[in-house]
Structure formats: structure tokens, C-alpha cells
Design a protein around this motif. Structure first.
Motif, PDB file in Angstrom:
ATOM      1  N   LEU A 104      56.525  39.953  44.879  1.00  0.00           N
ATOM      2  CA  LEU A 104      55.245  40.576  44.559  1.00  0.00           C
ATOM      3  C   LEU A 104      54.639  39.971  43.302  1.00  0.00           C
ATOM      4  N   TYR A 105      53.339  39.698  43.362  1.00  0.00           N
ATOM      5  CA  TYR A 105      52.535  39.490  42.155  1.00  0.00           C
ATOM      6  C   TYR A 105      51.590  40.679  42.093  1.00  0.00           C
ATOM      7  N   ASP A 106      51.651  41.391  40.987  1.00  0.00           N
ATOM      8  CA  ASP A 106      50.790  42.557  40.792  1.00  0.00           C
ATOM      9  C   ASP A 106      49.685  42.180  39.813  1.00  0.00           C
ATOM     10  N   PRO A 107      48.466  41.903  40.317  1.00  0.00           N
ATOM     11  CA  PRO A 107      47.397  41.448  39.428  1.00  0.00           C
ATOM     12  C   PRO A 107      46.895  42.527  38.468  1.00  0.00           C
ATOM     13  N   GLN A 108      47.215  43.786  38.734  1.00  0.00           N
ATOM     14  CA  GLN A 108      46.788  44.856  37.844  1.00  0.00           C
ATOM     15  C   GLN A 108      47.573  44.833  36.534  1.00  0.00           C
ATOM     16  N   VAL A 109      48.806  44.288  36.553  1.00  0.00           N
ATOM     17  CA  VAL A 109      49.678  44.367  35.374  1.00  0.00           C
ATOM     18  C   VAL A 109      49.403  43.266  34.341  1.00  0.00           C
TER      19      VAL A 109
END
Length: 118
Positions: A104-109
Motif C-alpha cells: 500500500l501507498y497511502d497518499p493521505q499520510v
């Protein structure tokens, strides 16, 4: 909406995650990413979420509660837009992609959750 993005680097390649995310978001080809078995991955989501209602070819909604998601693909990435989706369902989405060794890449973080993470 909450975005979950997945891709896989070619062996020995490690790029700036946010730049990769931006390129994927613009549906650009990214040198250094593997081509994903998109049809196989989508079939796996059909199996895992077989009890969910299919809204269209790329979207599901929870028939017994809140939450929906839509999958957008390129040959190198899977992007899942979650709408009111509970954490445990998002974890199931992440776990499903982990079966294909796509962290996963979480762009919100923003953070990528893989073996190279500190």
C-alpha cells in the motif's frame, strides 16, 4: 473519499513514492514499475467481495452496511477509492493486494508500507 494505491517495483528499483503516485494519478507509464496481472487481480476482488453489490464493472457497495469502493487500474497500478469504507474492509483490500506482493501507498499520510519502510 480515501485513496489506496498499489504498485510493485522492478527488482533493485526504488523510486520516490510520491512522484510515482503523481505519475500513476495522471495515468503515466512509470519506468521501474512491474506490469501487474490486472485481470487476475480484478478477478480476485470479485471473489473476495462476492457478497457485495456490484454497482458497475469497477465499483462495489456494501449491501448490509455502509461503504463502497471503486477500482481504477493501469497496467502498473491499482487505485482503490473508498467511500465511507470501514477500516477492516480497507485492511481486506490491502491484504488482497498483498497476495500479489503489491504494498500500500497511502497518499493521505503519505507513506508506503513495504519492506523498505523504516
Amino acid at each position: 473519499m480515501y485513496e489506496l494505491i498499489f504498485w510493485k517495483y522492478l527488482e533493485g528499483v526504488y523510486l520516490n513514492h510520491h512522484e510515482v503516485y503523481e505519475a500513476i494519478d495522471e495515468q503515466l507509464f512509470v519506468e521501474g514499475l512491474e506490469t501487474l496481472p490486472v485481470d487476475v487481480i480484478l478477478n480476485r476482488f470479485h471473489t473476495v467481495f462476492s457478497k457485495w453489490e456490484k454497482v458497475d464493472e469497477d465499483s462495489w457497495k456494501n449491501p448490509s452496511g455502509k461503504g463502497a469502493f471503486q477500482i481504477k487500474t493501469t497496467s502498473q497500478s491499482i487505485k482503490i477509492d473508498c467511500y465511507g469504507t470501514e477500516g477492516k474492509i480497507m485492511n481486506l483490500l490491502v491484504d488482497t493486494m498483498a497476495e500479489f506482493k503489491c504494498p500500500l501507498y497511502d497518499p493521505q499520510v503519505p507513506e508506503r508500507y513495504d519492506e523498505m519502510s523504516e
